[in-house]
Design a protein around this motif. Structure first.
Motif, PDB file in Angstrom:
ATOM      1  N   ILE A 100       1.054  -1.255  -0.088  1.00 48.69           N
ATOM      2  CA  ILE A 100      -0.027   0.184  -0.013  1.00 48.69           C
ATOM      3  C   ILE A 100       0.915   1.245   0.009  1.00 48.69           C
ATOM      4  O   ILE A 100       0.431   2.231  -0.791  1.00 48.69           O
ATOM      5  CB  ILE A 100      -0.977  -0.112   1.232  1.00 48.69           C
ATOM      6  N   ALA A 101       2.024   1.245   0.859  1.00 52.25           N
ATOM      7  CA  ALA A 101       2.947   2.405   0.964  1.00 52.25           C
ATOM      8  C   ALA A 101       3.409   2.523  -0.759  1.00 52.25           C
ATOM      9  O   ALA A 101       3.423   3.616  -1.016  1.00 52.25           O
ATOM     10  CB  ALA A 101       3.885   2.290   1.861  1.00 52.25           C
ATOM     11  N   ALA A 103       2.448   1.792  -3.472  1.00 50.54           N
ATOM     12  CA  ALA A 103       1.280   2.358  -4.397  1.00 50.54           C
ATOM     13  C   ALA A 103       0.927   3.837  -4.236  1.00 50.54           C
ATOM     14  O   ALA A 103       1.109   4.473  -5.174  1.00 50.54           O
ATOM     15  CB  ALA A 103       0.152   1.424  -4.085  1.00 50.54           C
ATOM     16  N   ILE A 104       0.808   4.208  -2.862  1.00 50.34           N
ATOM     17  CA  ILE A 104       0.833   5.592  -2.768  1.00 50.34           C
ATOM     18  C   ILE A 104       1.812   6.453  -2.872  1.00 50.34           C
ATOM     19  O   ILE A 104       1.605   7.553  -3.451  1.00 50.34           O
ATOM     20  CB  ILE A 104       0.358   5.894  -1.087  1.00 50.34           C
ATOM     21  N   ILE A 105       2.960   6.167  -2.792  1.00 52.96           N
ATOM     22  CA  ILE A 105       4.130   6.949  -3.362  1.00 52.96           C
ATOM     23  C   ILE A 105       4.201   6.929  -4.646  1.00 52.96           C
ATOM     24  O   ILE A 105       4.572   7.866  -5.120  1.00 52.96           O
ATOM     25  CB  ILE A 105       5.387   6.424  -2.600  1.00 52.96           C
ATOM     26  N   SER A 106       3.887   5.805  -5.440  1.00 55.17           N
ATOM     27  CA  SER A 106       3.964   5.948  -6.800  1.00 55.17           C
ATOM     28  C   SER A 106       3.059   6.744  -7.276  1.00 55.17           C
ATOM     29  O   SER A 106       3.303   7.447  -8.571  1.00 55.17           O
ATOM     30  CB  SER A 106       3.871   4.289  -7.520  1.00 55.17           C
ATOM     31  N   LEU A 107       1.742   6.717  -6.754  1.00 58.68           N
ATOM     32  CA  LEU A 107       0.921   7.778  -7.432  1.00 58.68           C
ATOM     33  C   LEU A 107       1.334   9.293  -7.020  1.00 58.68           C
ATOM     34  O   LEU A 107       0.899  10.249  -7.984  1.00 58.68           O
ATOM     35  CB  LEU A 107      -0.691   7.541  -6.402  1.00 58.68           C
ATOM     36  N   ILE A 108       1.715   9.522  -6.095  1.00 58.42           N
ATOM     37  CA  ILE A 108       2.268  10.840  -5.648  1.00 58.42           C
ATOM     38  C   ILE A 108       3.349  11.214  -6.547  1.00 58.42           C
ATOM     39  O   ILE A 108       3.311  12.230  -7.299  1.00 58.42           O
ATOM     40  CB  ILE A 108       2.924  10.941  -4.093  1.00 58.42           C
TER      41      ILE A 108
END
Length: 126
Positions: A100-101, A103-108
């Protein structure tokens, strides 16, 4: 911790001879692998190389550095027994947190990339 501080003095002449013998064994195994290419099947030649490498390792382990290497690995096994490994449930939970971390960092980062692209297009049009 079971560490010892020792002064290192150069390798003895017998150790140097053993190092040379170990290197010669490995080189001989590789040489035999290619020299007997037409006479022997590949599995047989591979076994010859493996035997030469095992022989070289056996010769190396009789040297001073070999003894230190064996001591290092035995101490490593002793320390590994002290490790408290996570349970399966903890490992799965932590794996999901990492996924999850990421995925979130890649979206940012993708958002930053889009903003930078938009700014570059804006500057280059004018």
């Amino acid at each position: 911790m079971n560490s010892r501080v020792e002064q290192s003095k150069g390798a003895s002449s017998t150790d140097l001879a053993k190092y040379a013998a170990a290197i010669v064994l490995v080189v001989a195994g590789v040489f035999a692998f290619y020299w007997f290419q037409a006479q022997l099947a590949t599995p047989v030649r591979s076994i010859i190389v493996a035997l030469c490498v095992v022989g070289a390792a056996a010769v190396f382990l009789t040297t001073d550095k070999g003894h230190k290497t064996r001591d290092f690995f035995s101490e490593t096994r002793f320390e590994m027994r002290k490790v408290v490994w996570p349970t399966r449930q903890e490992a799965i939970r932590l794996t999901w947190i990492v996924i999850i971390a990421v995925a979130i960092i890649s979206l940012i980062l993708a958002g930053f990339d889009q903003i930078i692209q938009w700014l570059i297009r804006l500057v280059l049009r004018q």
